[in-house]
Design a protein around this motif. Sequence first.
Motif, short mmCIF file in Angstrom:
data_model
loop_
_atom_site.label_atom_id
_atom_site.label_comp_id
_atom_site.label_asym_id
_atom_site.label_seq_id
_atom_site.Cartn_x
_atom_site.Cartn_y
_atom_site.Cartn_z
N GLY A 83 -20.58 14.17 -19.19
CA GLY A 83 -21.29 12.90 -19.41
C GLY A 83 -20.36 11.81 -19.92
O GLY A 83 -20.48 10.64 -19.53
N ILE A 84 -19.41 12.18 -20.79
CA ILE A 84 -18.44 11.21 -21.30
C ILE A 84 -17.55 10.70 -20.17
O ILE A 84 -17.25 9.51 -20.09
CB ILE A 84 -17.59 11.84 -22.42
N ALA A 85 -17.13 11.62 -19.31
CA ALA A 85 -16.29 11.21 -18.17
C ALA A 85 -17.04 10.21 -17.29
O ALA A 85 -16.48 9.19 -16.87
CB ALA A 85 -15.89 12.44 -17.36
N ALA A 86 -18.31 10.50 -17.03
CA ALA A 86 -19.12 9.58 -16.22
C ALA A 86 -19.31 8.26 -16.95
O ALA A 86 -19.21 7.17 -16.35
CB ALA A 86 -20.48 10.21 -15.91
N GLY A 87 -19.55 8.33 -18.26
CA GLY A 87 -19.72 7.11 -19.04
C GLY A 87 -18.47 6.26 -19.06
O GLY A 87 -18.54 5.03 -19.01
N GLY A 88 -17.29 6.91 -19.14
CA GLY A 88 -16.04 6.18 -19.12
C GLY A 88 -15.84 5.40 -17.83
O GLY A 88 -15.36 4.27 -17.83
N LEU A 89 -16.25 6.01 -16.72
CA LEU A 89 -16.14 5.34 -15.42
C LEU A 89 -17.14 4.19 -15.29
O LEU A 89 -16.90 3.22 -14.56
CB LEU A 89 -16.37 6.34 -14.29
N LEU A 90 -18.26 4.30 -16.02
CA LEU A 90 -19.33 3.31 -15.89
C LEU A 90 -19.30 2.23 -16.96
O LEU A 90 -20.14 1.33 -16.94
CB LEU A 90 -20.70 4.01 -15.93
N LEU A 91 -18.33 2.32 -17.89
CA LEU A 91 -18.25 1.31 -18.95
C LEU A 91 -18.14 -0.09 -18.36
O LEU A 91 -17.24 -0.38 -17.56
CB LEU A 91 -17.02 1.58 -19.84
N GLY A 92 -19.08 -0.94 -18.72
CA GLY A 92 -19.08 -2.31 -18.23
C GLY A 92 -19.67 -2.48 -16.84
O GLY A 92 -19.73 -3.60 -16.34
N LYS A 93 -20.11 -1.40 -16.21
CA LYS A 93 -20.63 -1.49 -14.84
C LYS A 93 -22.13 -1.17 -14.75
O LYS A 93 -22.83 -1.71 -13.92
CB LYS A 93 -19.86 -0.52 -13.92
N LEU A 94 -22.61 -0.26 -15.61
CA LEU A 94 -24.01 0.16 -15.55
C LEU A 94 -24.88 -0.82 -16.32
O LEU A 94 -24.49 -1.29 -17.39
CB LEU A 94 -24.15 1.56 -16.15
#
Length: 251
Positions: free
Chosen positions: A89-100
């Motif tokens: 979940g952290i890996a996914a969140g890191g990729l989505l920072l500022g985008k979701l």
Amino acid sequence: MTVESQLASPLFWLLALIGVTLTGISKSGFAGGAGVVAVPLLALVMPVPLAVLLMLPLLLAMDIKTIQYYRQHTSTAELKKIVPAALAGIAAGGLLLGKLPVESLKVLLGGLSIVFALWHRLAPILGQMKGAAWLWGGISGLTSTLIHAGGPPINIYLIAQRLPKLTWLASAGVFFGVMNAVKVFPYLMTGHWTRELLALSLALLPVAIFGTWLGRQIQGRISEQQFVLCCRLLLLVSGLLLIAQVIAGSR
């Protein structure tokens, strides 16, 4: 608002003292059940991304103290189920920072937390269904990375496991400690962390330690049944805070 102006702002210090103290109490007293309170409060006087960065060192300090208090009660079996999911979940969140769209995430998580807190029969359904550890652990890692709101989803899972109070607190402490340590890397990549912001976190460190100490004193004076009831209540409050933050931000 600059860091220098925040240092001179009584409102900033008032909100920071309240938010950090309540988060510390929540960490060591109620397994992070109201850990979402600090960022919404700080967001009243500073941008949300900076509030998130300001809180991370403090959360790490709270996690360390919580682990020191309860480490002998940790459930390794539970951590093996939820930590790998949280890392994903952290890996996914890191990729989505500022985008979701964070507002949508807050509404969904807040609504789910409110429904679960009020409807006790959801516990065996949502927390014990097949793949529950991966589902709630993963969501916790994602929401923790994006908005420091990993408490509500993982507590949905932990409530259903009916763990003893100290085992719950110890396992949650290690879980959040691992998550917050790993979150340092995607946060560093944002480029928004400054020495001034870290200095501000350091200035609030005694408040974080005090709040964690206070949480330990409180949990030692309540029964197992009262503890679960308080965690449900804090889950409800967390959900309401998340939705209230979206409503306030839309005005």
